[in-house]
Design an enzyme around this catalytic site. Sequence first.
Site, mmCIF file in Angstrom:
data_model
loop_
_atom_site.group_PDB
_atom_site.id
_atom_site.type_symbol
_atom_site.label_atom_id
_atom_site.label_comp_id
_atom_site.label_asym_id
_atom_site.label_seq_id
_atom_site.Cartn_x
_atom_site.Cartn_y
_atom_site.Cartn_z
ATOM 1 N N PRO A 159 33.282 -1.915 -20.832
ATOM 2 C CA PRO A 159 32.312 -2.926 -20.396
ATOM 3 C C PRO A 159 32.425 -3.338 -18.928
ATOM 4 O O PRO A 159 31.733 -4.261 -18.514
ATOM 5 C CB PRO A 159 32.628 -4.103 -21.314
ATOM 6 C CG PRO A 159 34.063 -3.960 -21.625
ATOM 7 C CD PRO A 159 34.401 -2.509 -21.559
ATOM 8 N N CYS A 160 33.244 -2.650 -18.122
ATOM 9 C CA CYS A 160 33.503 -3.185 -16.784
ATOM 10 C C CYS A 160 32.272 -3.199 -15.892
ATOM 11 O O CYS A 160 32.204 -3.953 -14.934
ATOM 12 C CB CYS A 160 34.650 -2.435 -16.125
ATOM 13 S SG CYS A 160 34.412 -0.662 -16.061
ATOM 14 N N ARG A 161 31.259 -2.354 -16.187
ATOM 15 C CA ARG A 161 30.084 -2.314 -15.326
ATOM 16 C C ARG A 161 28.885 -3.036 -15.933
ATOM 17 O O ARG A 161 27.837 -3.133 -15.306
ATOM 18 C CB ARG A 161 29.691 -0.855 -15.034
ATOM 19 C CG ARG A 161 30.803 0.002 -14.494
ATOM 20 C CD ARG A 161 30.997 -0.168 -13.008
ATOM 21 N NE ARG A 161 29.773 0.126 -12.265
ATOM 22 C CZ ARG A 161 29.444 -0.411 -11.102
ATOM 23 N NH1 ARG A 161 30.244 -1.284 -10.553
ATOM 24 N NH2 ARG A 161 28.324 -0.083 -10.489
#
Lengths: 330, 318
Positions: free
Chosen positions: A278-280
């Site tokens: 989910p980092c982006r």
Amino acid sequence: MQSVLNTVKGTALNVAEYLTPVLKESKFRETGVLTPEEYVAAGDHLVHHCPTWQWASGDDTKTKPYLPKDKQFLITRNVPCYRRCKQMEYVGEETLVEEESGDGGWVETHQLNDDGTTEVEEKICELTLDENRDEMHTPDSNKSAPGAEDEEEDDDEAIDMDAFEESGMLELVDPSVATTTRKAEADLISRQATDEDGGGAAGGSSDSVLRTRTYDLHITYDKYYQTPRLWVVGYDEQRKPLTVEQMYEDVSQDHAKKTVTMESHPHLPGPNMASVHPCRHADIMKKIIQTVEEGGGELGVHLYLIIFLKFVQTVIPTIEYDFTQNFNMS
Amino acid sequence: MTENILQFAAFESFVCPTFWHKLAELKIEHDRLSDAPKPISGHYTNHKAAGCLLEVDYSAYNSSAQPPKFSHNAVGTIYNKNTIEEFKELDKTSLLSAEGQALLADMTSARVLDNPSLLARFFVLSFADLKCHSYYYWFGFPCPLTHPLQLQSEAVRVKDLQNFAAVAEALRAVPSEAQNFFILYANEELESVEVRSLSAALTNIDNTEAEHYYYCFADPSEYEHPAWLMRNYVAFLLMQCPTLLGKTLKFLGLRYDQQMNVDNSLIWKVVQNDACDLTRIENVKFVGWEPNRNCKMGPRMVSMRDSMDPAKLAENSV
């Protein structure tokens, strides 16, 4: 190597997640992140409009206090996946079509045959069937061999399952039990029969039946990144869970092991599961919000998950979840 | 003779790996040496059913059951033994009888009327070899052994009914949590179709109305045969309403297809002529142990080494 990094990072993030306070105020418009309340609202919207999705409560011992007990994460089960991602990428033949005027040609990716079917699609079918055939002969799926699972493990002592059989219990005559053969197995038997008779002659009637993998999709709330997070669990045609390697076949090759990583699910016991990292997510979401607002529109936070699913589709393009909802960019 | 009796498709157990993971976790962290039986829950679906499956996963151990969408709750018990010897030596017949008697006790009391999912009953005898990551298990779907039911005619599809439109509409209106067992009152002359709960229809059953009853249940079977759980349903109905003995009873196995249509649901018309006294519990025989993959009476084993053994996991993680 990338996966090692991801594992280390994942562990560090677990600690960080524990320390991160729960997001209280809505920052959706500024940064594209969600509060748990907004996640629940968007989830309710998704469940209402796409009836295959539902809320799940997960494992009792893993209940997150910042989410309602019966709305811990979203799940949709048995989503079909008809073909492998590799096939989509490698099978298509591209033809460079020259324009007569000469300023720049274009690429035709689908060539239609005379009868209107695409050659590409047929190749896909053939490939899928061949692969199935191979899979069906693996010792693991061979149901007639007892304890087939441990055959490949030499360090295990062989376990004689026959020793467990009970003799007296069949003496009870029960005429009301039907003898049934599952359709899938019946197909398998008839397919093996045609293989033996015809000596590999293709065209048995059962060959037209395409068996598909299925996926369960989960959307959890990631407390650290403050965004939804997509998890996928795959099953083969016999409903046996897929291995990691098999699962990567369904992931866009650009994303395998980078964007899609194996981590432990926040609400389920058991082995690591594949998830879209989910980092982006928040960045992409913010861009979409900006695009919509530049067009003079306004994006309600309840649409978050519907948009979210549209952009994670690029990572796992082969899974065909039914998607009828549209949203307006302007 | 045997052609005219109704046969049931036996339940087949389907265990998700998370079921074993959760069992291992509970055994190590919570149960330790205790091998007391524990309540668990399972589920079955009548939506695009494949085979006749009863599924269990990690959620089986949750305190309140929340079956997945289009699925229905099944009530079960797990007997997890501490040693392979105990697993082997346990008297299987008496375990089945004990489970069956508990089922009959639920049927005689009002509990089934309040919670019909008690009819979808199962139990698991298991032994977890935590060192080798091997799980031995044997499912049972207890059911009293009663006289076979006489099938009056071939099974009929719901879509071939004269009043199909009205019936389909009524079936669609049943809330999903009440779809497991219910009664459809369909009177063609009065053109009246309505859905009733078991408790509303069966307490003080009205015999003239009962002629128009369809005894409906969510049917997880993909075959021409109804699923195993209908057997308990029939036993329960005849126990609750002895006046139904010798009458033609219409059972409707509710089955949904891909498009959520009920068209292919089946109707069986059956008669039970021979009374079977299920109140004298000690004389009743029970059936229901699941045969293994070789169709023999024996347990199954699954190795979870690939997803549990730390050595294997380390190997695969790089």
